[in-house]
Design a protein around this motif. Sequence first.
Motif, mmCIF file in Angstrom:
data_model
loop_
_atom_site.group_PDB
_atom_site.id
_atom_site.type_symbol
_atom_site.label_atom_id
_atom_site.label_comp_id
_atom_site.label_asym_id
_atom_site.label_seq_id
_atom_site.Cartn_x
_atom_site.Cartn_y
_atom_site.Cartn_z
ATOM 1 N N VAL A 34 2.390 1.869 -3.351
ATOM 2 C CA VAL A 34 1.372 2.420 -4.255
ATOM 3 C C VAL A 34 1.322 3.942 -4.079
ATOM 4 O O VAL A 34 1.290 4.693 -5.053
ATOM 5 C CB VAL A 34 -0.020 1.797 -3.961
ATOM 6 C CG1 VAL A 34 -1.132 2.610 -4.631
ATOM 7 C CG2 VAL A 34 -0.056 0.352 -4.438
ATOM 8 N N ASN A 35 1.364 4.382 -2.825
ATOM 9 C CA ASN A 35 1.320 5.816 -2.552
ATOM 10 C C ASN A 35 2.606 6.509 -2.999
ATOM 11 O O ASN A 35 2.580 7.490 -3.734
ATOM 12 C CB ASN A 35 1.104 6.028 -1.060
ATOM 13 C CG ASN A 35 1.023 7.506 -0.713
ATOM 14 O OD1 ASN A 35 0.272 8.247 -1.331
ATOM 15 N ND2 ASN A 35 1.817 7.920 0.257
ATOM 16 N N ILE B 34 0.844 -1.216 0.000
ATOM 17 C CA ILE B 34 0.000 0.000 0.000
ATOM 18 C C ILE B 34 0.875 1.261 0.000
ATOM 19 O O ILE B 34 0.602 2.219 -0.740
ATOM 20 C CB ILE B 34 -0.931 -0.009 1.240
ATOM 21 C CG1 ILE B 34 -1.986 -1.105 1.117
ATOM 22 C CG2 ILE B 34 -1.584 1.364 1.444
ATOM 23 C CD1 ILE B 34 -3.007 -0.891 0.037
ATOM 24 N N ASN B 35 1.919 1.251 0.808
ATOM 25 C CA ASN B 35 2.777 2.437 0.880
ATOM 26 C C ASN B 35 3.568 2.645 -0.408
ATOM 27 O O ASN B 35 3.825 3.786 -0.803
ATOM 28 C CB ASN B 35 3.690 2.367 2.110
ATOM 29 C CG ASN B 35 2.877 2.508 3.396
ATOM 30 O OD1 ASN B 35 1.825 3.142 3.401
ATOM 31 N ND2 ASN B 35 3.333 1.906 4.478
ATOM 32 N N ALA C 264 -6.643 -0.479 -3.125
ATOM 33 C CA ALA C 264 -5.962 0.809 -3.309
ATOM 34 C C ALA C 264 -6.620 1.553 -4.469
ATOM 35 O O ALA C 264 -6.807 0.981 -5.554
ATOM 36 C CB ALA C 264 -4.478 0.595 -3.583
ATOM 37 N N ASP D 69 -1.405 4.324 -9.987
ATOM 38 C CA ASP D 69 -2.809 4.695 -10.106
ATOM 39 C C ASP D 69 -3.592 3.599 -10.818
ATOM 40 O O ASP D 69 -3.065 2.528 -11.107
ATOM 41 C CB ASP D 69 -2.944 6.047 -10.804
ATOM 42 C CG ASP D 69 -2.326 6.016 -12.196
ATOM 43 O OD1 ASP D 69 -2.508 5.014 -12.910
ATOM 44 O OD2 ASP D 69 -1.652 6.993 -12.574
#
Lengths: 389, 389
Positions: free
Chosen positions: A103-104, A100-101, A133, A109
Amino acid sequence: MDYLQQTFTVQFQYKVYFTSHLFTSTNPVFRSFLLDNEQEGVVKKILFVVDKEVTRFHPMLKEQIVEYINTIPSYKLATIITISGGEEAKNNEEYFFKVINAVNRFGIDRHSLVVGIGGGSVLDMTGYASAIAHRGIKHVRIPTTVLSQNDSGVGVKNGVNYLGKKNFLGTFAPPVAVFNDFHFLTTLSERDWRSGIAEAVKVALIKDADFFCWLEENAAGMIAGDKDAMQYQIRRCAELHLQHIAKGDPFEIHSARPLDFGHWCAHKLEQLSDFTIRHGEAVAIGIALDCAYSYLTGRLDEVPLKRILNLLQELGFKLIHPLIEMDTTQHLLLQGLTDFQEHLGGRLSITLLNDIGEGEEVHEMNSDCIVAASHWLQDYCITAQRQTA
Amino acid sequence: MDYLQQTFTVQFQYKVYFTSHLFTSTNPVFRSFLLDNEQEGVVKKILFVVDKEVTRFHPMLKEQIVEYINTIPSYKLATIITISGGEEAKNNEEYFFKVINAVNRFGIDRHSLVVGIGGGSVLDMTGYASAIAHRGIKHVRIPTTVLSQNDSGVGVKNGVNYLGKKNFLGTFAPPVAVFNDFHFLTTLSERDWRSGIAEAVKVALIKDADFFCWLEENAAGMIAGDKDAMQYQIRRCAELHLQHIAKGDPFEIHSARPLDFGHWCAHKLEQLSDFTIRHGEAVAIGIALDCAYSYLTGRLDEVPLKRILNLLQELGFKLIHPLIEMDTTQHLLLQGLTDFQEHLGGRLSITLLNDIGEGEEVHEMNSDCIVAASHWLQDYCITAQRQTA
């Protein structure tokens, strides 16, 4: 009563490719998939999540991926994360947040891709993180074990364990593509090479008697390392799995789950053994137990029963385990039936066997009969062992 | 290239009911829904998640729910959780875990129901928690604000904020039913009663010129508290929203999101104001800005532009805000365009207006023109104010 009726359908499509050495520069399969999904004026990002165990046996994999992606101008490699494989990937939320991190941090996207490479657990966790996400980033699965190539890796489920419960958090989210790379299987241990075949036995028993005969004919070959036989087994098993999803209830809105044949017992055995039993090994025992139960309750004849047990044994599976042998632990195993019902809710739905290739859904199992089936199975295995010796 | 092609469709269905006093014992609507979804031999559990703000204005609601559910033998009330409403429900993960842990503690399974009662944020968070627990527990939405009844509450999206980003985690998961209870709206503040109408203006502008005329005719009435007009507005707006989802791309697999007309600016304004601007108020400003932009770039005529701005003002919306007035903050606002693109990925997709009822998707906006549009809007509002004074 005043209301508006909403009705719509959503179509899902993906291909399951069969190849070998996917990231070798001369292999066109992955490149062709990427080029088919190009978007004008956009450089799409790709985030890779790779099972540590895979990189241990394929130390050049990361470099190959970097080189492969670098040759395609419409895509950009964001980063390659490595995480622990096995149940740890689903148990430890650290890995979920790592994805998840990333992805950020890398601005992954909804037009980007998240690509998971590994065993079923790594793919389940990666698929879950991708699915939630930005309300769903497209994800690609590259399963690296027999079990994930012939079963879970080609399906639509993902998830992680939470509060000590298997798949407590998860979604149904089809991948955009699956790449079954046979080369990854060649570095598996003998135990992992063999154990995934249990899912092929399962799907043959409930759906395809001809495939069961094929498995009988090719069991010895597969165990001895016959690659062609193994590839055929994986392809046919994946195909039956895909057909089942497409023709049935893909997102399990209703109760029946025939593909869970033998799994109420298997899930509990895995948990009770603290995952020292492989999923395929536990499925083999679960199949044997539910077949013995089907036999003792007059549903399955002795001849097919013995063919099934013989096939499982020829594939190298032990059909009994201290956790189902001992009277003191049997109540723990029976709890598996309750757990199985609770996960789905509603009525209990269990598939039993009438004949090879013919499953039937039932809504109750008798505890005394389950105990009797486990005793019968134990006696059968001891007798078989004596005859061999 | 060797591959298997997987293709399947999943159908989703739900009703959006319009009623009042849903949990009064004589109201058959919710009971009838529950009875239609009974399952033989199963007592289904229901977990309620209620917005604290709602219980403040409806102190008897919990007792009513307990009594209502107690009269239906095939259902059992698990518990009623109350949580903070507003953006807090999506910002603070404590509330998410409160729902997840209740699912575990009360054995809420896939045949149970999770019912959210509250504004859009409470429904978004509750829908998300339900969607990922056990890979999807059926959830029911009871929106209690104009904004959630005419827009987000009837749709298929859910989510929570994470790492300071709006809806960073979420899914597309249709509810199994939506109940728009008009009685909840009667206790809203004047500001909340009014602000949700901005979404009706939006959907009329891009989809339905007749509805825009109806809004012009009924704006004063709605603001003065005309309940029939308000109910018609909500029903028509919900209907257009449902049609858009069903005919379009329900799970947003592609890029276009015409329902996000005016929203790139609105999302940024909400964030920059630390959510002191209501979503509807921000949408009104976003619509005004994108209409001014459409006018200045020769897309929209002056007559429809002025009708739009007049309607928004008649509905009590301020069309300018210090955050878009000042030259120093304009670069922050422009960042909203980048954020909007990043959330979706791929090419920028923005809807602009050619005429009332006729939106058009574009793939770029000129920063200087956006600044010019905000100046034009400021001048327009000041002139209008002088003329009124």
